[in-house]
Design an enzyme around this catalytic site. Structure first.
Site, PDB file in Angstrom:
ATOM      1  N   GLY A  53     -36.065   2.252  29.851  1.00 21.05           N
ATOM      2  CA  GLY A  53     -36.893   1.122  30.234  1.00 21.05           C
ATOM      3  C   GLY A  53     -36.659  -0.044  29.298  1.00 21.05           C
ATOM      4  O   GLY A  53     -36.129   0.119  28.189  1.00 21.05           O
ATOM      5  N   TYR A  54     -37.073  -1.201  29.746  1.00 24.26           N
ATOM      6  CA  TYR A  54     -36.823  -2.432  29.000  1.00 24.26           C
ATOM      7  C   TYR A  54     -38.122  -3.053  28.520  1.00 24.26           C
ATOM      8  O   TYR A  54     -38.996  -3.372  29.316  1.00 24.26           O
ATOM      9  CB  TYR A  54     -36.005  -3.403  29.858  1.00 24.26           C
ATOM     10  CG  TYR A  54     -34.622  -2.844  30.058  1.00 24.26           C
ATOM     11  CD1 TYR A  54     -33.623  -3.126  29.144  1.00 24.26           C
ATOM     12  CD2 TYR A  54     -34.354  -1.947  31.083  1.00 24.26           C
ATOM     13  CE1 TYR A  54     -32.373  -2.553  29.267  1.00 24.26           C
ATOM     14  CE2 TYR A  54     -33.108  -1.370  31.213  1.00 24.26           C
ATOM     15  CZ  TYR A  54     -32.124  -1.678  30.305  1.00 24.26           C
ATOM     16  OH  TYR A  54     -30.886  -1.097  30.414  1.00 24.26           O
TER      17      TYR A  54
END
Length: 153
Positions: free
Chosen positions: A27-28
């Site tokens: 995830g970012y």
């Protein structure tokens, strides 16, 4: 400073080796055109990675191991995530990482080769298709926000 030199290609056909791989969720926490901060859970290994640079072939990369519990909590904070299975395949002394995407990116298979220099010569296996190194749509950070399935053909 750590530098990553990497070329990306689409995988074509069904003849690429599909041995056991590692399941990855990433995830970012920050996702901008020239930089990203990523948290990754790959099997039982967790990392926090910062990538920076305007190019797609050569970028700065800093990666740090973090506790798995921290990665799980950080992934919950991410609004953009991807899932994939990574297989490492050796070809003529070169290491290829083949990512078979799942979820909203299902159907996409990308092979990456990390190089020591931008002009390094390497052999491409028969299952390597079109190069997409300079196509930013194929960056994982972009795929997280703009999934492959949503692309107009």
């Amino acid at each position: 400073m750590a530098t990553e030199i990497e070329r990306k290609f689409l995988v074509q056909g069904d003849e690429w080796p599909r041995h056991n791989g590692v399941r990855i969720t990433q995830g970012y926490l920050a996702r901008e055109r020239e930089r990203s901060v990523r948290v990754r859970l790959a099997g039982d290994r967790a990392t926090l990675t910062i990538k920076a640079g305007a190019g797609t072939l050569k970028r700065s990369e800093f990666e740090y191991a973090i506790p798995t519990a921290d990665a799980i909590e950080l992934l919950a904070l991410c609004t953009h995530t991807i899932e994939k299975t990574r297989r490492v395949i050796g070809v003529d002394g070169t290491r290829w990482e083949v990512d078979e995407f799942a979820g909203d990116n299902e159907g996409l298979v990308i092979a990456e080769v990390e190089l020591e220099s931008e002009d390094q010569i390497f052999n491409k296996p028969s299952w390597i298709g079109r190069e997409v190194t300079d196509d930013t749509r194929y960056l994982n950070a972009e795929l997280a926000a703009h999934p492959f399935r949503a692309w107009k053909t």
